[in-house]
Design an enzyme around this catalytic site. Structure first.
Site, PDB file in Angstrom:
ATOM      1  N   ASP A  18      31.990 -10.470  -1.307  1.00 36.99           N
ATOM      2  CA  ASP A  18      30.763 -10.867  -0.604  1.00 36.99           C
ATOM      3  C   ASP A  18      30.938 -12.328  -0.187  1.00 36.99           C
ATOM      4  OD1 ASP A  18      27.990 -10.835   0.241  1.00 36.99           O
ATOM      5  OD2 ASP A  18      27.514 -11.989  -1.543  1.00 36.99           O
ATOM      6  N   TYR A  50      27.789 -16.255   5.730  1.00 34.03           N
ATOM      7  CA  TYR A  50      28.448 -15.514   6.807  1.00 34.03           C
ATOM      8  C   TYR A  50      27.454 -15.208   7.936  1.00 34.03           C
ATOM      9  CZ  TYR A  50      32.596 -14.040   3.959  1.00 34.03           C
ATOM     10  OH  TYR A  50      33.755 -13.973   3.223  1.00 34.03           O
ATOM     11  N   GLY A  51      26.215 -14.980   7.542  1.00 37.17           N
ATOM     12  CA  GLY A  51      25.234 -14.398   8.460  1.00 37.17           C
ATOM     13  C   GLY A  51      24.875 -15.243   9.662  1.00 37.17           C
ATOM     14  N   CYS A  81      28.737  -6.697   1.263  1.00 33.27           N
ATOM     15  CA  CYS A  81      28.036  -7.647   2.129  1.00 33.27           C
ATOM     16  C   CYS A  81      27.733  -6.915   3.431  1.00 33.27           C
ATOM     17  CB  CYS A  81      28.956  -8.849   2.369  1.00 33.27           C
ATOM     18  SG  CYS A  81      28.325 -10.045   3.541  1.00 33.27           S
ATOM     19  N   ASN A  82      26.456  -6.793   3.753  1.00 29.04           N
ATOM     20  CA  ASN A  82      26.064  -6.090   4.985  1.00 29.04           C
ATOM     21  C   ASN A  82      26.634  -6.787   6.212  1.00 29.04           C
ATOM     22  OD1 ASN A  82      23.600  -4.074   4.202  1.00 29.04           O
ATOM     23  ND2 ASN A  82      23.653  -5.854   2.868  1.00 29.04           N
ATOM     24  N   THR A  83      26.634  -8.115   6.170  1.00 29.46           N
ATOM     25  CA  THR A  83      27.095  -8.898   7.312  1.00 29.46           C
ATOM     26  C   THR A  83      28.588  -8.672   7.547  1.00 29.46           C
ATOM     27  OG1 THR A  83      25.473 -10.550   6.623  1.00 29.46           O
ATOM     28  CG2 THR A  83      27.106 -11.245   8.244  1.00 29.46           C
ATOM     29  N   CYS A 197      20.437  -7.362   2.858  1.00 27.15           N
ATOM     30  CA  CYS A 197      21.470  -8.369   2.569  1.00 27.15           C
ATOM     31  C   CYS A 197      21.622  -8.310   1.053  1.00 27.15           C
ATOM     32  CB  CYS A 197      20.999  -9.746   3.019  1.00 27.15           C
ATOM     33  SG  CYS A 197      21.936 -11.130   2.305  1.00 27.15           S
ATOM     34  N   THR A 198      22.851  -8.333   0.568  1.00 34.32           N
ATOM     35  CA  THR A 198      23.049  -8.095  -0.867  1.00 34.32           C
ATOM     36  C   THR A 198      22.527  -9.236  -1.740  1.00 34.32           C
ATOM     37  OG1 THR A 198      25.319  -8.903  -0.674  1.00 34.32           O
ATOM     38  CG2 THR A 198      24.969  -6.521  -0.519  1.00 34.32           C
TER      39      THR A 198
HETATM   40  N1  DGL Z   1      25.222 -11.079   1.237  1.00 38.71           N
HETATM   41  C1  DGL Z   1      25.412 -10.987   2.638  1.00 38.71           C
HETATM   42  C2  DGL Z   1      24.879  -9.684   3.231  1.00 38.71           C
HETATM   43  O1  DGL Z   1      24.778  -8.698   2.546  1.00 38.71           O
HETATM   44  C3  DGL Z   1      25.073 -12.104   3.548  1.00 38.71           C
HETATM   45  C4  DGL Z   1      24.762 -13.468   3.188  1.00 38.71           C
HETATM   46  C5  DGL Z   1      25.371 -14.470   4.164  1.00 38.71           C
HETATM   47  O2  DGL Z   1      24.726 -14.812   5.163  1.00 38.71           O
HETATM   48  O3  DGL Z   1      26.491 -14.891   3.902  1.00 38.71           O
HETATM   49  O4  DGL Z   1      24.589  -9.613   4.392  1.00 38.71           O
END
Ligand code: DGL
Length: 267
Positions: A18, A50-51, A81-83, A197-198
């Site tokens: 993640d 990341y987002g 991580c969804n992103t 988002c996780t």
């Molecule tokens: N945990 C990440 C997700 O599931 C994103 C967080 C980020 O912006 O890095 O999307």
């Protein structure tokens, strides 16, 4: 580039990655589903968030992480991580067809099924996620599948993951931040919120304190864990050890983040 097929040991760890500490919400579900497996959790806090980056930047970064997991012999990779999933999973599967790669997506399906069961037709589902997840094609395809069954409202939440990265999972500042994000919504009109988002499952209580107990929250970890177990069975990669598996936690930024992950995993 062509890759030689690599053979993975069924007792090797499952890598879970993640952008930071959020994927621990998925690791929690993975351990419940597969307590005998070993896990190698890698939080990329040095590159977080990341987002709010570009899809290309995140894709490149996730490729280098997966390359490293393969080199270290991890038998599978869960992109928790969804992103990162929306940015990279399709390309990863094309590049490494010999590798078990599982991604996560916002838990829209169970949320829509839930609102249908409540007979709140059409029922309103808010999807909280990062700007990149909501922008990317993968999410639009997901939404298209359910758009005729519920009123679905995507809500980009830049800045929210940072609270969890700081270990701030309760308190006035967090509640105010969430209240402002959810201000446009009438509490009585929203039936479910997808924590897409996780990082967000760790602020679920704050979301409930703003929206009330009636609004049901959904997260993608449990579904991802079931899918990972299924994929390992299909690939013949389940461990044959009998005792409880080990968890190793690494982070690209600092040992404090590792301590925070351990704390979040113990909740
Ligand atoms: N945990 C990440 C997700 O599931 C994103 C967080 C980020 O912006 O890095 O999307």
């Amino acid at each position: 580039m062509a890759y030689l097929n690599q053979v993975f040991d069924h007792n090797a760890p499952i890598a879970v990655c993640d952008s930071g500490v959020g994927g621990i919400s998925v690791l929690r579900a993975l351990r419940q589903e597969m307590p005998k497996e070993d896990f190698l959790y890698f939080g990329d806090s040095a590159y977080a968030p990341y987002g709010t980056k570009t899809t290309e930047e995140v894709r490149e970064r996730v490729f280098s992480l997966v390359e490293e997991f393969r080199r270290r012999g991890a038998k599978a990779c869960v992109v928790a991580c969804n992103t990162a999933t929306s940015a990279a999973v399709r390309a990863l599967r094309e590049t490494y067809p010999d590798y078990t790669i599982v991604g996560i997506e916002p838990a829209l399906k169970p949320a829509v099924l839930y609102v249908r069961e409540q007979e709140r037709i059409p029922g309103t589902v808010v999807v909280m996620a990062t700007p990149m997840t909501i922008r990317n094609e993968k999410f639009h395809n997901l939404m298209d599948r359910y758009v005729d069954r519920a009123h679905i409202i995507p809500l980009p939440c830049p800045g929210l993951m940072e609270f969890v990265e700081r270990g701030e999972t309760s308190g006035e500042a967090l509640t105010d931040f969430i209240r402002k994000l959810l201000l446009p919504f009438d509490k009585e009109a929203v039936d479910a919120i997808v924590l897409g988002c996780t990082h967000y499952p760790f602020v679920a209580d704050a979301v409930t304190s703003v929206m009330g107990e009636r609004v049901k929250l959904f997260e993608g970890g449990p579904g991802t864990a079931r899918e990972t177990a299924r994929r390992l069975r299909v690939a013949g990669l389940c461990t044959d050890r009998t005792g409880e598996g080990h968890v190793t936690i690494e982070n690209s930024l600092s040992d404090e983040k590792i301590a925070l992950c351990e704390h979040l995993l113990s909740l």
